[in-house]
Scaffold this motif. Structure first.
Motif, PDB file in Angstrom:
ATOM      1  N   ALA B  89      11.565  74.832  21.430  1.00  0.00           N
ATOM      2  CA  ALA B  89      12.034  75.750  22.148  1.00  0.00           C
ATOM      3  C   ALA B  89      11.392  76.274  22.786  1.00  0.00           C
ATOM      4  O   ALA B  89      10.391  76.168  22.427  1.00  0.00           O
ATOM      5  CB  ALA B  89      13.252  76.636  20.939  1.00  0.00           C
ATOM      6  N   ILE B  98      18.490  80.599  17.641  1.00  0.00           N
ATOM      7  CA  ILE B  98      18.639  79.909  17.943  1.00  0.00           C
ATOM      8  C   ILE B  98      20.550  80.091  18.523  1.00  0.00           C
ATOM      9  O   ILE B  98      20.743  80.298  16.967  1.00  0.00           O
ATOM     10  CB  ILE B  98      18.493  78.625  17.608  1.00  0.00           C
ATOM     11  N   LYS B  99      20.537  79.751  19.143  1.00  0.00           N
ATOM     12  CA  LYS B  99      22.231  79.833  19.290  1.00  0.00           C
ATOM     13  C   LYS B  99      22.684  78.777  19.678  1.00  0.00           C
ATOM     14  O   LYS B  99      24.291  78.222  19.231  1.00  0.00           O
ATOM     15  CB  LYS B  99      22.437  80.680  20.702  1.00  0.00           C
ATOM     16  N   GLU B 100      21.829  77.438  20.211  1.00  0.00           N
ATOM     17  CA  GLU B 100      22.521  76.681  20.934  1.00  0.00           C
ATOM     18  C   GLU B 100      21.408  75.490  20.901  1.00  0.00           C
ATOM     19  O   GLU B 100      20.609  75.509  21.341  1.00  0.00           O
ATOM     20  CB  GLU B 100      22.940  76.331  22.118  1.00  0.00           C
ATOM     21  N   CYS B 102      21.089  71.401  22.021  1.00  0.00           N
ATOM     22  CA  CYS B 102      21.346  70.348  22.765  1.00  0.00           C
ATOM     23  C   CYS B 102      21.195  69.466  23.257  1.00  0.00           C
ATOM     24  O   CYS B 102      19.611  69.073  22.954  1.00  0.00           O
ATOM     25  CB  CYS B 102      21.736  71.026  24.579  1.00  0.00           C
ATOM     26  N   ILE B 136      14.988  73.292  29.752  1.00  0.00           N
ATOM     27  CA  ILE B 136      15.009  74.955  28.661  1.00  0.00           C
ATOM     28  C   ILE B 136      13.524  75.251  29.640  1.00  0.00           C
ATOM     29  O   ILE B 136      13.725  76.560  29.809  1.00  0.00           O
ATOM     30  CB  ILE B 136      14.526  74.672  26.942  1.00  0.00           C
ATOM     31  N   LEU B 141      14.737  79.176  29.245  1.00  0.00           N
ATOM     32  CA  LEU B 141      16.170  79.536  28.343  1.00  0.00           C
ATOM     33  C   LEU B 141      16.013  79.712  27.085  1.00  0.00           C
ATOM     34  O   LEU B 141      15.262  78.493  25.994  1.00  0.00           O
ATOM     35  CB  LEU B 141      17.613  77.593  28.055  1.00  0.00           C
ATOM     36  N   VAL B 144      18.446  78.454  22.901  1.00  0.00           N
ATOM     37  CA  VAL B 144      18.490  77.439  22.983  1.00  0.00           C
ATOM     38  C   VAL B 144      17.259  76.330  22.749  1.00  0.00           C
ATOM     39  O   VAL B 144      16.502  76.840  23.053  1.00  0.00           O
ATOM     40  CB  VAL B 144      18.665  76.856  24.710  1.00  0.00           C
TER      41      VAL B 144
END
Lengths: 274, 274
Positions: B89, B98-100, B102, B136, B141, B144
């Motif tokens: 990240a 961290i929420k997500e 991908c 990212i 971002l 994420v």
């Protein structure tokens, strides 16, 4: 009433197989993944489970073989279902009104050619074909379409905009019926078996096993070498055989058990093709 | 300068293979799908292409076999790459921020156990592991994370939050090198071949072919029966063999050509394991 776990929800292909395979009244347990399908069996929430195992286009669903093997599930039957993909949406819409199609990646892949002619439609991956149909109905989503079997349109009051949109028309999925306990089989109806074994990396070892099968009049309907997890590039073999006489099969079984390592019968059942 | 098509972008596993396989300076052509990778070869935008073909956990990538077969591509080499998944990240964040996450569905699947311990993180499917790392960085971002190889963190200035998050540590992918023209091989370095053939549904026909291979001192490293598209449940066989002598292999080849239907050599190349 038998409790049957299916992958997906009502209106899915697994649901169709449940309807076709079981004549009795059954209770459906909807599972949103193959992992939770397996869980449902192991935790005795379901008596039996229906699991897609291979498809004429995509081949074997390898992680499902791993689930059966790891949890020592027993295959007690199989069903071959022709797959039909229909594009469906809320009633009174035209294909030109559709901005977005959500479906399982496999369904999107199998309808690739159709969507090439509709480049303005955005394709979005989702976990389940019929869950999208349900969501469209429940949330009254205009401009969104699902790819799902006809039964989903009936259940959720959607309208089929285009039928049979799959690129390759001849598309069939094989499903297996699973349970945790080895069934006490009446051998007279058994005509197929799924086997798993490992072999030394000695030249010709697989040929030798296949010779035994052939000598015992077994027909090979499927063979696949699979990596043994945690031991890269050592292979296990998954083999399906059909036969006319259970005695012939028994003979082959006892010879292969001696020749191969970690020989395991994943299931003995009635050939779904006969 | 050779133009090499890879699936994915810089920082992907395909990129690592390109670095390891080619010693010369190469020009990378980034392709966002295996279809466009094939296109890049066919339209002569690339001289050669790198394509993932099987993985120790997930098994064969069947649609890629179909692409090779359909477009008569030639396998000219192979490379085995150990797969390492790292969570990365923007710098100065903690895993709790961290929420997500991908990533490619396969990468998410292979890190399932890790994310069981972080249930608040939302897992989102994306087409490419490194493309997420790039996005990212480019869009800055926060919150994420991407799952990608270490090289992606270096290229896009991301920080590795957790390394080696894959459930099964022993995870390897086999890549093949492809071109459209059959290469003029110097047979002295050839030690492996990928073959495809079809057989009559006569009992023992596969055993007979494997006997020939064994008699000619070929080692079977992979076998897979695959449905023949448009003809459900008639199977073709994809077989990989290794050998010490090209003459032995040639002999087997000419016998199998007579015994099997639609015999095809997908490639003759140097064993990536030797």
């Amino acid at each position: 009433m038998k409790k049957i776990a299916i992958q997906g929800i009502q209106g899915s292909n697994h649901h169709i197989v449940a309807q076709k395979y079981y004549s009795d009244n059954i209770q459906l347990n909807e599972c949103l993944s193959f992992d939770s399908l397996t869980d449902s069996l192991l935790k005795k929430k379901s008596d039996e489970a229906i699991m897609a195992i291979e498809n004429t286009i995509a081949g074997s669903i390898i992680p499902n073989y791993a689930l059966i093997d790891k949890h020592n599930l027993h295959i007690t039957g199989e069903y071959y279902l022709p797959i039909h993909h229909h594009l469906m949406a809320l009633p009174n819409q035209n294909i030109k009104d559709i901005k977005e199609v959500c479906s399982h990646p496999m369904a999107l892949l199998q309808c690739k050619e159709f969507f090439k002619n509709h480049p303005s439609i955005k394709l979005v991956e989702d976990v389940d074909t019929s869950a999208v149909a349900k969501a469209i109905a429940k949330q009254q989503l205009k401009g969104v379409a699902a790819i799902a079997p006809k039964i989903a349109a009936d259940i959720f009051d959607l309208e089929v905009l285009e039928d049979e949109i799959q690129t390759i028309k001849n598309n069939e999925t094989r499903f297996v019926i699973l349970q945790t306990k080895k069934p006490i089989n009446q051998t007279n109806y058994i005509s197929k078996a799924s086997l798993r074994f490992e072999l030394d990396h000695k030249r010709g070892s697989l040929a030798t096993v296949l010779n035994v099968m052939s000598d015992c009049k077994l027909n090979l309907t499927k063979i696949q070498s699979l990596p043994i997890i945690e031991t890269p590039w050592k292979y296990a073999f998954f083999v399906d055989v059909t036969f006319n006489s259970y005695d012939d099969y028994s003979k082959a079984k006892s010879i292969i058990e001696i020749m191969a390592n970690n020989f395991k019968i994943l299931g003995e059942y009635k050939n779904g093709r006969s």
